[in-house]
Design a protein around this motif. Sequence first.
Motif, PDB file in Angstrom:
ATOM      1  N   LEU A  47       6.145  21.621 -12.468  1.00  0.00           N
ATOM      2  CA  LEU A  47       5.845  20.382 -11.755  1.00  0.00           C
ATOM      3  C   LEU A  47       4.388  20.358 -11.277  1.00  0.00           C
ATOM      4  CD1 LEU A  47       9.002  19.740  -9.547  1.00  0.00           C
ATOM      5  CD2 LEU A  47       8.173  18.308 -11.419  1.00  0.00           C
ATOM      6  N   VAL A  48       3.922  21.491 -10.757  1.00  0.00           N
ATOM      7  CA  VAL A  48       2.535  21.570 -10.286  1.00  0.00           C
ATOM      8  C   VAL A  48       1.569  21.345 -11.444  1.00  0.00           C
ATOM      9  CG1 VAL A  48       0.782  23.110  -9.331  1.00  0.00           C
ATOM     10  CG2 VAL A  48       3.064  23.049  -8.315  1.00  0.00           C
ATOM     11  N   ASP A  49       1.850  21.996 -12.587  1.00  0.00           N
ATOM     12  CA  ASP A  49       0.997  21.819 -13.761  1.00  0.00           C
ATOM     13  C   ASP A  49       1.003  20.368 -14.235  1.00  0.00           C
ATOM     14  OD1 ASP A  49       0.248  24.461 -13.783  1.00  0.00           O
ATOM     15  OD2 ASP A  49       1.735  25.071 -15.282  1.00  0.00           O
ATOM     16  N   ARG A  50       2.161  19.729 -14.196  1.00  0.00           N
ATOM     17  CA  ARG A  50       2.261  18.341 -14.647  1.00  0.00           C
ATOM     18  C   ARG A  50       1.466  17.405 -13.749  1.00  0.00           C
ATOM     19  NH1 ARG A  50       8.099  16.013 -14.808  1.00  0.00           N
ATOM     20  NH2 ARG A  50       7.504  14.567 -13.153  1.00  0.00           N
ATOM     21  N   SER A  51       1.495  17.670 -12.441  1.00  0.00           N
ATOM     22  CA  SER A  51       0.783  16.797 -11.502  1.00  0.00           C
ATOM     23  C   SER A  51      -0.717  16.790 -11.767  1.00  0.00           C
ATOM     24  CB  SER A  51       1.054  17.240 -10.059  1.00  0.00           C
ATOM     25  OG  SER A  51       0.386  18.451  -9.749  1.00  0.00           O
ATOM     26  N   ARG A  52      -1.244  17.875 -12.335  1.00  0.00           N
ATOM     27  CA  ARG A  52      -2.681  17.964 -12.591  1.00  0.00           C
ATOM     28  C   ARG A  52      -3.125  17.071 -13.733  1.00  0.00           C
ATOM     29  NH1 ARG A  52      -2.628  24.555 -12.352  1.00  0.00           N
ATOM     30  NH2 ARG A  52      -2.761  24.800 -10.079  1.00  0.00           N
ATOM     31  N   THR A  53      -2.210  16.713 -14.611  1.00  0.00           N
ATOM     32  CA  THR A  53      -2.565  15.889 -15.767  1.00  0.00           C
ATOM     33  C   THR A  53      -2.226  14.426 -15.561  1.00  0.00           C
ATOM     34  OG1 THR A  53      -0.430  16.275 -16.859  1.00  0.00           O
ATOM     35  CG2 THR A  53      -2.198  17.863 -17.296  1.00  0.00           C
ATOM     36  N   GLU A  54      -1.511  14.109 -14.491  1.00  0.00           N
ATOM     37  CA  GLU A  54      -1.108  12.728 -14.232  1.00  0.00           C
ATOM     38  C   GLU A  54      -2.123  12.030 -13.340  1.00  0.00           C
ATOM     39  OE1 GLU A  54       3.747  13.118 -14.434  1.00  0.00           O
ATOM     40  OE2 GLU A  54       2.729  13.529 -12.538  1.00  0.00           O
ATOM     41  N   ARG A  55      -1.955  10.727 -13.217  1.00  0.00           N
ATOM     42  CA  ARG A  55      -2.860   9.926 -12.402  1.00  0.00           C
ATOM     43  C   ARG A  55      -2.079   9.104 -11.379  1.00  0.00           C
ATOM     44  NH1 ARG A  55      -8.058   9.167 -14.174  1.00  0.00           N
ATOM     45  NH2 ARG A  55      -8.596  10.145 -16.160  1.00  0.00           N
ATOM     46  N   GLY A  56      -2.781   8.754 -10.310  1.00  0.00           N
ATOM     47  CA  GLY A  56      -2.265   7.787  -9.363  1.00  0.00           C
ATOM     48  C   GLY A  56      -0.890   8.103  -8.815  1.00  0.00           C
ATOM     49  N   THR A  57      -0.039   7.080  -8.838  1.00  0.00           N
ATOM     50  CA  THR A  57       1.286   7.215  -8.231  1.00  0.00           C
ATOM     51  C   THR A  57       2.154   8.223  -8.978  1.00  0.00           C
ATOM     52  OG1 THR A  57       2.062   5.306  -9.504  1.00  0.00           O
ATOM     53  CG2 THR A  57       1.259   4.888  -7.266  1.00  0.00           C
ATOM     54  N   SER A  58       1.931   8.371 -10.288  1.00  0.00           N
ATOM     55  CA  SER A  58       2.717   9.352 -11.047  1.00  0.00           C
ATOM     56  C   SER A  58       2.449  10.759 -10.541  1.00  0.00           C
ATOM     57  CB  SER A  58       2.387   9.263 -12.543  1.00  0.00           C
ATOM     58  OG  SER A  58       2.808   8.039 -13.071  1.00  0.00           O
ATOM     59  N   SER A  59       1.172  11.081 -10.318  1.00  0.00           N
ATOM     60  CA  SER A  59       0.815  12.400  -9.796  1.00  0.00           C
ATOM     61  C   SER A  59       1.382  12.599  -8.394  1.00  0.00           C
ATOM     62  CB  SER A  59      -0.707  12.555  -9.772  1.00  0.00           C
ATOM     63  OG  SER A  59      -1.077  13.786  -9.191  1.00  0.00           O
ATOM     64  N   ALA A  60       1.274  11.561  -7.554  1.00  0.00           N
ATOM     65  CA  ALA A  60       1.786  11.671  -6.180  1.00  0.00           C
ATOM     66  C   ALA A  60       3.292  11.915  -6.182  1.00  0.00           C
ATOM     67  CB  ALA A  60       1.450  10.403  -5.401  1.00  0.00           C
ATOM     68  N   ARG A  61       4.016  11.220  -7.067  1.00  0.00           N
ATOM     69  CA  ARG A  61       5.475  11.423  -7.138  1.00  0.00           C
ATOM     70  C   ARG A  61       5.815  12.835  -7.585  1.00  0.00           C
ATOM     71  NH1 ARG A  61       5.614   5.999  -9.233  1.00  0.00           N
ATOM     72  NH2 ARG A  61       5.552   6.853 -11.349  1.00  0.00           N
ATOM     73  N   THR A  62       5.049  13.358  -8.537  1.00  0.00           N
ATOM     74  CA  THR A  62       5.320  14.714  -9.032  1.00  0.00           C
ATOM     75  C   THR A  62       5.030  15.752  -7.959  1.00  0.00           C
ATOM     76  OG1 THR A  62       4.816  14.030 -11.295  1.00  0.00           O
ATOM     77  CG2 THR A  62       4.772  16.384 -10.840  1.00  0.00           C
ATOM     78  N   ILE A  63       3.936  15.556  -7.224  1.00  0.00           N
ATOM     79  CA  ILE A  63       3.619  16.482  -6.129  1.00  0.00           C
ATOM     80  C   ILE A  63       4.708  16.431  -5.059  1.00  0.00           C
ATOM     81  CG2 ILE A  63       1.997  16.985  -4.269  1.00  0.00           C
ATOM     82  CD1 ILE A  63      -0.216  15.897  -6.132  1.00  0.00           C
ATOM     83  N   ALA A  64       5.169  15.216  -4.751  1.00  0.00           N
ATOM     84  CA  ALA A  64       6.250  15.074  -3.774  1.00  0.00           C
ATOM     85  C   ALA A  64       7.517  15.764  -4.273  1.00  0.00           C
ATOM     86  CB  ALA A  64       6.521  13.599  -3.495  1.00  0.00           C
ATOM     87  N   ALA A  65       7.786  15.649  -5.571  1.00  0.00           N
ATOM     88  CA  ALA A  65       8.965  16.308  -6.146  1.00  0.00           C
ATOM     89  C   ALA A  65       8.837  17.827  -6.049  1.00  0.00           C
ATOM     90  CB  ALA A  65       9.149  15.885  -7.601  1.00  0.00           C
ATOM     91  N   ALA A  66       7.622  18.344  -6.232  1.00  0.00           N
ATOM     92  CA  ALA A  66       7.402  19.786  -6.103  1.00  0.00           C
ATOM     93  C   ALA A  66       7.647  20.237  -4.665  1.00  0.00           C
ATOM     94  CB  ALA A  66       5.986  20.144  -6.545  1.00  0.00           C
ATOM     95  N   ASN A  67       7.183  19.438  -3.699  1.00  0.00           N
ATOM     96  CA  ASN A  67       7.456  19.747  -2.292  1.00  0.00           C
ATOM     97  C   ASN A  67       8.949  19.745  -2.005  1.00  0.00           C
ATOM     98  OD1 ASN A  67       4.993  19.778  -0.149  1.00  0.00           O
ATOM     99  ND2 ASN A  67       4.427  18.633  -1.976  1.00  0.00           N
ATOM    100  N   ASP A  68       9.645  18.735  -2.518  1.00  0.00           N
ATOM    101  CA  ASP A  68      11.100  18.665  -2.312  1.00  0.00           C
ATOM    102  C   ASP A  68      11.790  19.874  -2.933  1.00  0.00           C
ATOM    103  OD1 ASP A  68      10.862  16.246  -0.995  1.00  0.00           O
ATOM    104  OD2 ASP A  68      11.303  15.037  -2.771  1.00  0.00           O
ATOM    105  N   GLY A  69      11.326  20.266  -4.120  1.00  0.00           N
ATOM    106  CA  GLY A  69      11.916  21.415  -4.791  1.00  0.00           C
ATOM    107  C   GLY A  69      11.680  22.707  -4.027  1.00  0.00           C
ATOM    108  N   PHE A  70      10.484  22.847  -3.471  1.00  0.00           N
ATOM    109  CA  PHE A  70      10.183  24.039  -2.685  1.00  0.00           C
ATOM    110  C   PHE A  70      11.062  24.095  -1.442  1.00  0.00           C
ATOM    111  CE2 PHE A  70       7.985  26.988  -0.018  1.00  0.00           C
ATOM    112  CZ  PHE A  70       7.390  27.888  -0.887  1.00  0.00           C
ATOM    113  N   ALA A  71      11.192  22.946  -0.775  1.00  0.00           N
ATOM    114  CA  ALA A  71      12.043  22.902   0.418  1.00  0.00           C
ATOM    115  C   ALA A  71      13.480  23.259   0.081  1.00  0.00           C
ATOM    116  CB  ALA A  71      11.973  21.515   1.056  1.00  0.00           C
ATOM    117  N   ALA A  72      13.948  22.797  -1.084  1.00  0.00           N
ATOM    118  CA  ALA A  72      15.318  23.093  -1.498  1.00  0.00           C
ATOM    119  C   ALA A  72      15.506  24.589  -1.752  1.00  0.00           C
ATOM    120  CB  ALA A  72      15.666  22.300  -2.759  1.00  0.00           C
TER     121      ALA A  72
END
Length: 251
Positions: A47-72
């Motif tokens: 997820l972290v690697d994917r966020s680096r290649t995305e832009r805008g809201t897509s990157s923000a959603r992926t970063i948020a998903a990584a945070n959610d995954g870490f919390a889980a």
Amino acid sequence: MASGSRAIAVLDVDGTLTPSMLGIELLRTLNQDGACQATDVSALNALVDRSRTERGTSSARTIAAANDGFAAVLAGLPATHVADAARRTWRRVEGDLFPFVPGLLATLRAHGLHIVLLSGSPHEVIQAMADRLGVRTCQGAVMAAPGGVYDGRVQLPTGVPGVKRRTLRTLLRGHRVDAARSYALGNSAADAQVLHLVGIPMAFEPDQRLRARAERAAWPITNRHSVVACTQAALRRAGPAHDTKGKVNEC
């Protein structure tokens, strides 16, 4: 400079001061402890690697998903265990710190700047790093742990674009900051809003999105070999009243 105000230096961590992603390194330590699975580490790293290649809201959603995954992954773990794992993680990866970091910190301190570490990695490992480097102010991502046990919720997702700026304002509430003589160093688009806040912004080996913004804003673009010299020169130019109008080329 306003009476009683102080210049600050805001430093990103992952990819800027260290080549490793400290949140992923913390997960590796927890995996060694048997507290999480290797598949969790791989999935979050992807997820972290994917966020680096995305832009805008897509990157923000992926970063948020990584945070959610870490919390889980942390859900049900005692905060004391994770804090201990974070200290062990930093001892393990401390040698990976970029060689320029001690010189950079010494330069910033010599010019009277108050250093702030601000990262999207979990606060536990950023705190461990700050303690070892003698940095008093730091903030990383916070996962909720009511009663000392993580409950699977994200409390402060500092890696999500826009959150670092708000977090910095919270950290410095009640302090008078000399923004014109303050300094920031970061390597990704998530750092751009912080760079906008200071008179001495520097893009460090920036990703494509930050490089584009740095070029438009005429921010210095530096790398691991030149960053200390560029910082020294910029701080000398800043003097008591930094002039941000002149264009600064890549150094």
